[in-house]
Each structure stands twice: as C-alpha cells, then as structure tokens.
Design a protein around this motif. Sequence first.
Motif, PDB file in Angstrom:
ATOM      1  N   LEU A  52      -4.925   3.915   6.920  1.00  0.00           N
ATOM      2  CA  LEU A  52      -4.043   2.688   6.919  1.00  0.00           C
ATOM      3  C   LEU A  52      -4.465   1.746   5.720  1.00  0.00           C
ATOM      4  O   LEU A  52      -3.645   1.215   5.191  1.00  0.00           O
ATOM      5  N   ILE A  53      -5.812   1.292   5.589  1.00  0.00           N
ATOM      6  CA  ILE A  53      -6.354   0.381   4.773  1.00  0.00           C
ATOM      7  C   ILE A  53      -5.945   0.983   3.305  1.00  0.00           C
ATOM      8  O   ILE A  53      -5.512   0.209   2.552  1.00  0.00           O
TER       9      ILE A  53
ATOM     10  N   VAL B 241      -2.122   0.522   2.762  1.00  0.00           N
ATOM     11  CA  VAL B 241      -1.655  -1.013   2.539  1.00  0.00           C
ATOM     12  C   VAL B 241      -2.180  -1.187   1.037  1.00  0.00           C
ATOM     13  O   VAL B 241      -1.486  -1.991   0.351  1.00  0.00           O
ATOM     14  N   LEU B 242      -3.455  -1.148   0.623  1.00  0.00           N
ATOM     15  CA  LEU B 242      -3.724  -1.287  -0.786  1.00  0.00           C
ATOM     16  C   LEU B 242      -3.205  -0.512  -1.973  1.00  0.00           C
ATOM     17  O   LEU B 242      -2.551  -1.161  -2.817  1.00  0.00           O
TER      18      LEU B 242
ATOM     19  N   ALA C  38       0.498  -2.038  -2.098  1.00  0.00           N
ATOM     20  CA  ALA C  38       0.529  -3.677  -2.476  1.00  0.00           C
ATOM     21  C   ALA C  38       0.316  -3.587  -3.935  1.00  0.00           C
ATOM     22  O   ALA C  38       0.714  -4.371  -4.877  1.00  0.00           O
TER      23      ALA C  38
ATOM     24  N   THR D 155     -11.153   0.665  -0.366  1.00  0.00           N
ATOM     25  CA  THR D 155     -11.021   1.212   1.129  1.00  0.00           C
ATOM     26  C   THR D 155     -12.454   1.605   1.132  1.00  0.00           C
ATOM     27  O   THR D 155     -12.948   1.518   2.347  1.00  0.00           O
TER      28      THR D 155
END
Length: 532
Positions: free
Chosen positions: A433-434, A437-438, A441, A452
Amino acid sequence: MSSLLAATPTPEAPPHTGGLLLLMDGTAGLLTVAALGIVLLLVLIIKVRLQPFVALLAVSIAVGLSAGLSVTELFGTVQRSTSVSMIESGMGGILGHVAIIIGLGTMLGAILEVSGGAEALSARLLNLFGEKRAPLAMGLTGLIFGIPVFFDVGIFVLAPIVYAAAKRSGKSILLYCMPLLAGLSMTHAFLPPHPGPVAAAGLFKVDLGWVILMGVIVGIPAVLAAWAYAAWIGKRLFVPVPQDMVEAADEAKAAVAAERAARRAAVGGPRDGAGTATATGKSTGPGPGTGTGSGSVAVADGPSEAPAEQPPALSTVFLIIGTPLLLILAATFSSIALDPSTFRSVIEFFGHPFVALTIALLMAYYLLGIRRGWSRKSLETVSTASLKPVGNILLVVGAGGVFGAVLKGSGIADALADTFNDVGLPIIVLAWLISVVLRVAQGSATVAIVTTAGIVVPLVEGQDLSQAHLALIIMAISAGSIFASHVNDGGFWIVAKYFGISERDTLKSWTVLETVLSVAGFAVAALLSIFI
C-alpha cells in the motif's frame, strides 16, 4: 578505579527533543514529522520538479532536523572523531552493495543489446511459435531479454520487431507490444540486476538468490495475468502501426549498413592473384543503440555491399543470461543444503553476485564480442557508454538509503512500527500500500521502492523473519512500485510515443496492464507469505 569505571553501564542516549518535537513530542510528533516529510518529498518532485536525488536528500535533512537530530549526527564533524555521519553511512551502506551489481548488469545488458542478441532471440521465438502465436513470442522475448537490460532500452531495441510483426499481420499493434511490455516490466520490477529489487535486497539485507527465486515465483503468474489482459485489449482496441517510427527504423538500419560497408571497404587488404579483395582486420564495433554487432568479414570485389553479420546463436544468449542467475541461486542454497566445507566455499565464491556477474560479463565480451570480430576498443566504448545513465539511478538509490538511516536514527521508524502494528494489517500489505501510494503520487518506481523500503525495514527488525519471507515483502514493494503507470511516469510517455498510442488508449491499455501486473504480483506474494 579503572575496573569500577569499566563496570559502569553506558547511559542510553536521551530521546531527541528538538525541531518540531518542541511543539509536539512523543509518538504523535514523530509521526507528524514523517507525514510532513513524505508530503514535502511529493511536492518537491511533482510540483517543484526537483530531481529525485536532490529531493530525497533535502527531505532527509529536513526530517532529521525536524526530529531533533543534531548537525553532528547528520553530517559528522570536520575533525576526525568517533561520530559517524548518518548521511554518509546511509549512502555508503546501500551503494557499497548495489553499485557494483547495477554497474556490471548494465554493461552485460549493453553487450547483449548491441551484439544483436535481442534480434536473434525474437526471430527464433517467432519462427518457433508461428504467426498465430506471435504475441506470445513477443511476450517471451520481453521476459527473457528484460532480465539483463533496462525497461526503456528493451523498448528501443525490440520496438522495430513489434512494428514488423504488427505490419505483417495487419492487426492492432497493442496485440504485440503489450505482451512485450509486460515481460519487460515484470523483470524490471521483480528480478535482479535491475535497480529496484537490488536496492531493496540491500536495504533488507536479503541474499539476491532469494530475491531471484521469489521474483520468478511471483513474477510468472503476474506476467501470465498481464498477458491475458494484453490479448483481450489487443483484440478490442485497434491501434495502427506508427508509420513514422517504421520509416525512422528503416532509415537507421540503412545508415548503419552504409556505415558498416564504408568501414569494411576502408580496411580492405591487397588484391590477390585472382583479383579478389580481402579484409583480415577487425572492424570497429558499433556504438550503443545500433542494435547490431560487427565482425571479421570478406569484402567482395566491386561496389556491392558486404553481407550482414550473422546474429549470435540463441544458445549463446541463453548461456550468458542464465549463468549468473544459476551461480547466485547455487550459492544461496548451498548455505542451506551443505555443511561448511571447501566445496561450499567455492560455490559461494563463484555465486557471489559480484563474481557471478563479472563472469557473465567476461563471457559476453568473448562470445559476443572478441570471437565475433569486435575490437577491444569497441568493447570499451559500448561498456563505458552504457554506464552514463546509471549515475542518476545510483544517486537516487543512495539518497533512499540516507532517508532510511534518518528515519531509523531519529526514532521515527520505531514510532511508525508501533503505529502500524496497532493497525493490525500484515506488514506485506502495508508495504504494498505504501509503495502504491508513492508510485501513483510521484511516478518513479525506483523512488517508490527505496522510500518504501526505508519505511518498512524498521518494521521487520526483531521479528526474526526468514530470508524467504523478507524476499516476499520485497516483491510486494516492487509490485506496488509499478501500479497504475500514468502521466507522471516517464514510462507512460515512452510507451505512448514509441508505439503511436493516444494518451486515452495508453491509459486503457498500458496503465491497466501495469495495474494487473502489480495486483497479481502482490496477490501471489501475499498468499505465499502465509505459508513461508
């Protein structure tokens, strides 16, 4: 007195209290610093358009100072002392392992590329599978050739083969380029010596053998799912072959052929009694990106062009690509299956990534270069030129190591670990998930992986996880780093422009393909983590 002093326990370092922690202390303050740091990183990369290396380094310094780290802790001192610079240790700790592997792997890929190994591989697979299964042949070409070369290089080298296959069949170019792109993307995300998995392995301190094994186990089902989607979208969305790219490829081939013919004529030897000109000298190898090799040839009498050089044998290409992978895997599992002995030491020596990749590179130098007529200067030119784009990658990876060191040294990593443990989600899910998102983005897969990893590594410390389980967490991070490639990703524009696909159709095809690859890879890694 000395014994009494020796027995006195060393006091623990007091918690950091400076920076933003003066306004909000404890775990809440540390989490706030972490959140603001990630937001700042995204703003610098997306809005300010700052180079990712500079952005990561600046954010690392800002986060460290905000979390109360002193200037001495961050930078050390001018005089020699026992204080260790957190920036230097973070940068050197990761690059000491990663830089050599990426450098050797890059040079190996360049030799395979310039010698025509990709063309030999794709031609053989196309002949083997036939016209009806040409998309599968293109997918396998991307999968195999993607191991030693970067993603964008694979596109540049193999795109003309895609043009030819699509033009011959009259079908949508998506039917041929999407399987190829899926294979290239899978190897780029999951398998060494690509920067992402190598950097993550260095940060997690996982043997590359485990990363290779888990990369294959996770990547194969993921790429099969991506191929299924590629076949589906290729039949429903027609995109013609970009005529300008075909013409450009033809012009490039003609220019290379003319240059080769002129070079061979310039080194022609004296005529013999029968009036035939001979050339015994070795021609100079081409520069990177031509996609052709060079070799010793006979120059026929008259103005006719010399015959083109034969591509390398497919078995040679497989031998060079497979040798380092097998050596590294053998070394990894010898430590499990064999007791300490001289034989095991020999296996571990030859299977160390530095040695294995050096052996493969020397094999490529001889089998694809010297034996086929390349000069030593040509080998040096190709190798040196291939390293030029690597500098940016290494700096980004190193800055990611700095970011991780700052998170750990400031106490933010422990605060994140406690918080994520309270959430109750498995670490492998959080890691994916991290990374997702990165990636979404800011667009860069490498930045997503190293950032991460810097956040997740402290979460697994002290949990006594096996190397195999850690490798699966790396696979989850890698899978997240390729999720939903869109307009902020350079790969999106390479795919769109090189294959003549509109932005809208690229979102429907390439962006969804990457998402399928990411989700499928994560699903396999998460499932395996239950049992390993």
